[in-house]
Enzyme design. Structure first.
Site, PDB file in Angstrom:
ATOM      1  NE  ARG A  51      18.935  -0.262 -20.850  1.00 48.30           N
ATOM      2  CZ  ARG A  51      19.646   0.759 -20.301  1.00 48.30           C
ATOM      3  NH1 ARG A  51      20.133   1.430 -21.345  1.00 48.30           N
ATOM      4  NH2 ARG A  51      20.182   1.025 -19.209  1.00 48.30           N
ATOM      5  CD  GLU A  59      13.677   1.479 -14.990  1.00 50.10           C
ATOM      6  OE1 GLU A  59      12.842   0.904 -15.464  1.00 50.10           O
ATOM      7  OE2 GLU A  59      14.790   1.444 -15.090  1.00 50.10           O
ATOM      8  NE  ARG A  99      16.697  -4.615 -22.085  1.00 49.51           N
ATOM      9  CZ  ARG A  99      16.475  -3.882 -21.085  1.00 49.51           C
ATOM     10  NH1 ARG A  99      15.498  -3.236 -20.983  1.00 49.51           N
ATOM     11  NH2 ARG A  99      17.403  -3.910 -20.181  1.00 49.51           N
TER      12      ARG A  99
END
Length: 168
Positions: A51, A59, A99
């Site tokens: 990330r 998104e 992540r």
């Protein structure tokens, strides 16, 4: 407890900040969206989800989300990048989804964060607290002034607001 401990307590000393982990190289195998990807880490010898630290890209299903993903793919897919894990405010280098949170650096020293912000493909995350975040905010402001990428929209919706509106 020893005298040294009490002396340090008297001084008001606290535990040192956690040291940032060493960086390592990664070969990017898949781009999931503008700020998340999967790669093969040379230090771990396994796949890892990353990330990108300090930014938030639209998104995938959000306006400009596909553009952000395509730009990230063009920049990093099937390439080697340096991963610099970042210790978050929670004291870990992982986010809530497992992540690794990291600054992603190219061979020339520039970062994925800089390139995405410069093209108007992401926002600086409001929680970005490192010194470099101010530089990134300048890149974001410059892209907004030039109406690049998502800034071509007169009222772009931040990803965090979009997620709040679309979570079920």
């Amino acid at each position: 407890m020893g005298g040294w401990f009490w002396f340090m307590m008297w001084l008001g000393a606290s535990a040192p900040e956690p040291r940032e982990p060493d960086s390592y190289m990664m070969s990017v195998t898949a781009v999931l969206d503008g700020d998340t990807f999967i790669g093969w880490g040379t230090n771990l010898h396994c796949k890892e989800r990353i990330r990108v630290y300090g930014i938030d890209a639209p998104e995938y299903n959000q306006k400009f989300g596909i553009n952000a993903k395509k730009l990230a793919q063009a920049l990093i897919l099937k390439k080697s990048v340096e991963i610099q894990p970042v210790v978050t405010s929670k004291g870990s280098t992982e986010d809530n989804y497992g992540r690794t949170v990291a600054i992603v650096r190219f061979v020339d020293g520039s970062t994925l964060e800089e390139r995405l912000l410069d093209e108007g493909a992401a926002w600086v995350d409001p929680y970005c607290r490192k010194t470099v975040c101010e530089d990134w905010r300048s890149l974001q402001d410059n892209a907004r002034d030039k109406k690049k990428g998502l800034w071509a929209d007169p009222a772009p919706v931040t990803p965090w607001l979009w997620r709040a509106r679309h979570s079920h």
